[in-house]
Design a protein around this motif. Structure first.
Motif, PDB file in Angstrom:
ATOM      1  N   ILE A 116     -33.656 -58.144 -12.597  1.00 59.32           N
ATOM      2  CA  ILE A 116     -33.541 -56.761 -13.071  1.00 59.32           C
ATOM      3  C   ILE A 116     -33.692 -55.790 -11.902  1.00 59.32           C
ATOM      4  O   ILE A 116     -32.948 -54.808 -11.778  1.00 59.32           O
ATOM      5  N   PHE A 117     -34.660 -56.075 -11.028  1.00 59.75           N
ATOM      6  CA  PHE A 117     -34.909 -55.219  -9.871  1.00 59.75           C
ATOM      7  C   PHE A 117     -33.668 -55.126  -8.990  1.00 59.75           C
ATOM      8  O   PHE A 117     -33.309 -54.051  -8.496  1.00 59.75           O
ATOM      9  N   PHE A 118     -32.971 -56.253  -8.809  1.00 58.52           N
ATOM     10  CA  PHE A 118     -31.751 -56.258  -7.998  1.00 58.52           C
ATOM     11  C   PHE A 118     -30.677 -55.362  -8.617  1.00 58.52           C
ATOM     12  O   PHE A 118     -30.052 -54.556  -7.927  1.00 58.52           O
ATOM     13  N   TRP A 119     -30.439 -55.485  -9.930  1.00 60.34           N
ATOM     14  CA  TRP A 119     -29.422 -54.665 -10.578  1.00 60.34           C
ATOM     15  C   TRP A 119     -29.772 -53.185 -10.494  1.00 60.34           C
ATOM     16  O   TRP A 119     -28.890 -52.333 -10.305  1.00 60.34           O
ATOM     17  N   LEU A 120     -31.050 -52.856 -10.633  1.00 60.27           N
ATOM     18  CA  LEU A 120     -31.456 -51.453 -10.585  1.00 60.27           C
ATOM     19  C   LEU A 120     -31.389 -50.882  -9.173  1.00 60.27           C
ATOM     20  O   LEU A 120     -31.338 -49.659  -9.002  1.00 60.27           O
ATOM     21  N   TRP A 121     -31.375 -51.744  -8.179  1.00 57.88           N
ATOM     22  CA  TRP A 121     -31.136 -51.285  -6.801  1.00 57.88           C
ATOM     23  C   TRP A 121     -29.779 -50.581  -6.715  1.00 57.88           C
ATOM     24  O   TRP A 121     -29.626 -49.590  -6.003  1.00 57.88           O
ATOM     25  N   LEU A 122     -28.787 -51.102  -7.426  1.00 60.37           N
ATOM     26  CA  LEU A 122     -27.449 -50.509  -7.389  1.00 60.37           C
ATOM     27  C   LEU A 122     -27.467 -49.089  -7.951  1.00 60.37           C
ATOM     28  O   LEU A 122     -26.790 -48.201  -7.430  1.00 60.37           O
ATOM     29  N   VAL A 123     -28.245 -48.887  -9.011  1.00 63.84           N
ATOM     30  CA  VAL A 123     -28.345 -47.552  -9.603  1.00 63.84           C
ATOM     31  C   VAL A 123     -29.041 -46.597  -8.635  1.00 63.84           C
ATOM     32  O   VAL A 123     -28.623 -45.446  -8.470  1.00 63.84           O
ATOM     33  N   SER A 124     -30.111 -47.055  -8.019  1.00 65.73           N
ATOM     34  CA  SER A 124     -30.820 -46.223  -7.049  1.00 65.73           C
ATOM     35  C   SER A 124     -29.898 -45.837  -5.886  1.00 65.73           C
ATOM     36  O   SER A 124     -29.916 -44.695  -5.421  1.00 65.73           O
ATOM     37  N   ALA A 125     -29.089 -46.783  -5.435  1.00 66.63           N
ATOM     38  CA  ALA A 125     -28.139 -46.494  -4.349  1.00 66.63           C
ATOM     39  C   ALA A 125     -27.123 -45.440  -4.782  1.00 66.63           C
ATOM     40  O   ALA A 125     -26.762 -44.551  -4.001  1.00 66.63           O
ATOM     41  N   ALA A 126     -26.671 -45.521  -6.037  1.00 63.88           N
ATOM     42  CA  ALA A 126     -25.733 -44.523  -6.550  1.00 63.88           C
ATOM     43  C   ALA A 126     -26.372 -43.141  -6.561  1.00 63.88           C
ATOM     44  O   ALA A 126     -25.712 -42.134  -6.281  1.00 63.88           O
ATOM     45  N   GLY A 127     -27.676 -43.082  -6.867  1.00 60.59           N
ATOM     46  CA  GLY A 127     -28.383 -41.811  -6.822  1.00 60.59           C
ATOM     47  C   GLY A 127     -28.396 -41.229  -5.420  1.00 60.59           C
ATOM     48  O   GLY A 127     -28.248 -40.013  -5.237  1.00 60.59           O
ATOM     49  N   GLY A 128     -28.557 -42.072  -4.405  1.00 59.24           N
ATOM     50  CA  GLY A 128     -28.528 -41.607  -3.021  1.00 59.24           C
ATOM     51  C   GLY A 128     -27.179 -41.038  -2.630  1.00 59.24           C
ATOM     52  O   GLY A 128     -27.093 -40.021  -1.927  1.00 59.24           O
TER      53      GLY A 128
END
Length: 636
Positions: A53-65
């Protein structure tokens, strides 16, 4: 950018991290009796299930950046000046040499960009960019177009004569076309750039509360999907704003992008920390900031190869839509499901997590939750007097603490966003400066992870704020220098300031939650987040002061950060203390002689993150109907 970074991220998180007792003496309205923290002691607090789950949510955090920093390039204000028709053609570039007037992605290098010879200066000031120049009286064509052969033209009434937009010559070395030119935010209208950029910060302000409400009311995943749709579609459509109303339409979409951007990061943060045990919340909550910086770096690479603002806008935002697929791979927060009374859905996810982690399902805890729900009193206990935002300002000791913490958030946000957006206008290559500015957030994140539980919250916040402030003051005083050595020093000081601002950003979230009692913890984080948004807006509005004194914006940021660091000394240290449940406990923090600023307790990685997994009872268990606790068979 993180960080950042960055609104109300802990409000939802700490609402679920209290220990839920099954006993009727401690039950609260709407409680289910299922304690997820206790469940995690059996299935693992950070196993394969949580890591996926943490890995998938990394993608969302990157999109926020990516969403936060697009304007640093699409809204970049290029250098520009008035063309001198007597000395240069209509197709003239900003600099003297041809190699210095194009974007160097493949070819010839510009060794020393210089203004045409008829300028007697090496750089044009902010106030002189739109002043018309003409050959000095009495000079021939060759002399007029030689060294210092032109002068500024004054109108008949003695005022400065301005050239038209069509007569302007632009620096194309960074971007070939930006929205500043598209909407003619130049000369007398240049201040509108800062105002329209500030609209994004207003989007962050409203988005943090709107998507926070959606997240609490309808679930984390629904809020996350809406955030992704908002940021992707509004950002993409922003590239198609034409006509007289184009600027206003772009501003509205920019507002929606801000809402979606903070929604993406905020919900991803909450989901990440709610899926793990309390032992890992600190490292997961800070580590989720790393992909935010990586997303900003990805944007820097995209901007390096795509120099047109419309194309960059589409390329940056459209791929974000692919994150909608996470709805099928990231489960809903178990903590939210428990709080919402959807126990059967929570049990299914718990069983999936146990299977993925290779652990046994603690069926005795799930059975206890069923019995508790079946035997709940019809008349629930009435809540005690609800706390309000006014409790943040009483008694006086709490009011001082609240005002100090609000100022810490204001300062950290001002420096973080101010230095991030200023990175492309520093001396030297804009792309290198930007990449370094966002990369430095990662060491800041790692620094916090390594020393947070060793050195303490107060000394880290004090050190990082003062460190950032002094660096910003020195960096500001070097603005506009032509000396290559001083330019290198200026960029280095900017990176030091960004390091301190990023680390301060990470610290204030956790520190705020630890300084305020449970009854007003959410209000405290929310109030500080609100003040922080004004810090971000102020950072952008300070850019208007460059017209009067070039170092002013960064210099003022430095003064604010230095003052914040000095005030941080007056906080009590919270390291080693449990979260205060009552106002009395919160006010007693630090009364028994706290740690000094130089005290350090070193812990090994094993001590910090070692986890003892409980074994599911193998003998027959029953559930005591009076206490809702599981006991060996025959002893209830």
């Amino acid at each position: 950018t993180k960080l950042i970074l960055l609104d109300s991220l802990l409000q939802e998180t700490f609402q679920y991290f209290h220990i839920v007792n099954c006993s009727k003496m401690s039950q609260k309205e709407g409680s289910s009796g299922l304690n997820y923290d206790e469940v995690l002691e059996y299935i693992g607090q950070f196993g394969s299930f949580q890591k996926r789950i943490f890995f998938w949510l990394w993608l969302v955090s990157a999109a926020g950046g990516i969403a936060v920093m697009v304007f640093a390039f699409t809204g970049l204000e290029p250098n520009y000046r008035c063309r001198v028709p007597q000395c240069e053609a209509d197709s003239a570039g900003y600099y003297r040499a041809d190699s210095c007037n194009t974007s160097n992605t493949t070819g010839q290098e510009c060794q020393s960009p210089q203004l045409p010879a008829w300028y007697e200066v090496t750089a044009i000031s902010q106030n002189d960019r739109c002043r018309r120049r003409a050959p000095s009286p009495g000079l021939g064509q060759e002399e007029a177009c030689g060294a210092g052969g032109t002068q500024f033209v004054d109108a008949v009434d003695g005022s400065e004569e301005q050239c038209s937009y069509e007569e302007l010559v632009f620096d194309r070395t960074v971007m070939t076309h930006t929205l500043i030119e598209e909407y003619q935010l130049l000369c007398g209208r240049s201040g509108l750039r800062t105002i329209y950029n500030s609209i994004y910060m207003l989007g962050l302000l409203f988005g943090s509360y709107i998507f926070g409400w959606i997240s609490d009311s309808y679930g984390r995943m629904k809020a996350l999907m809406l955030s992704i749709l908002a940021v992707a579609l509004s950002g993409f459509l922003g590239a198609f704003c034409y006509g007289p109303m184009g600027l206003h339409a772009y501003a509205f979409l920019r507002f929606i992008t801000g809402m979606g951007g903070i929604g993406c990061f905020m919900v991803a943060f909450v989901l990440a920390v709610e899926h793990v045990g309390f032992k890992y919340t600190m490292i997961v909550g800070i580590a989720i900031e790393i992909p935010f910086a990586i997303g900003e770096m990805i944007l820097g690479l995209e901007a390096y190869f795509i120099r047109d603002w419309k194309t960059l806008q589409m390329v940056a935002y459209l791929p974000v839509l692919s994150l909608l697929g996470l709805y099928f791979v990231v489960p809903e927060s178990v903590r939210w499901l428990i709080g919402a009374g959807r126990i059967e859905e929570a049990k299914k996810i718990i069983r999936d997590a146990a299977r993925a982690n290779g652990r046994e399902v603690p069926e005795h805890l799930l059975k206890a939750a069923d019995l508790y729900s079946a035997n709940k009193d019809a008349n629930k206990e009435k809540d005690s007097k609800r706390a309000t935002i006014l409790d943040l300002f009483r008694p006086r000791k709490m009011a001082v603490r609240t005002l100090n913490m609000c100022f810490q958030w204001f300062s950290a946000t001002m420096c973080y966003y101010g230095l991030s957006f200023a990175s492309t206008s520093l001396s030297g290559d804009a792309f290198s400066n930007f990449m370094l500015s966002v990369f430095i957030e990662i060491p800041g994140c790692i620094f916090c992870i390594l020393v947070m539980d060793c050195w303490g919250r107060r000394p880290i916040l004090t050190f990082c704020q003062i460190f950032s402030g002094v660096a910003c003051i020195a960096c500001g005083l070097l603005q506009g220098t032509d000396d290559p050595d001083l330019q290198f020093l200026q960029v280095s000081l900017s990176l030091v300031g960004k390091f301190g601002a990023s680390a301060s950003f990470f610290v204030v979230y956790l520190y705020t939650a630890e300084l305020f009692p449970t009854s007003i913890r959410n209000q405290a984080v929310g109030t500080c987040s609100l003040v922080a948004r004004f810090g971000g807006i102020s950072a952008l509005l300070l850019d208007l002061l460059k017209t009067y004194w070039l170092p002013a914006p960064v210099f003022i940021m430095g003064l604010v950060a230095t003052l914040a660091g000095a005030l941080a000394v007056f906080f009590p240290e919270t390291l080693g203390n449990k979260l205060p449940e009552s106002m009395e406990e919160a006010l007693r923090i630090g009364e028994q002689g706290g740690r000094g600023l130089c005290s350090c307790t070193c812990l090994s990685v094993h001590q910090m993150f070692h986890e003892d997994i409980k074994t599911v009872p193998t003998e027959m268990t029953e559930v005591d109907e009076n206490t809702c606790l599981t006991v060996p068979g025959g002893q209830s």
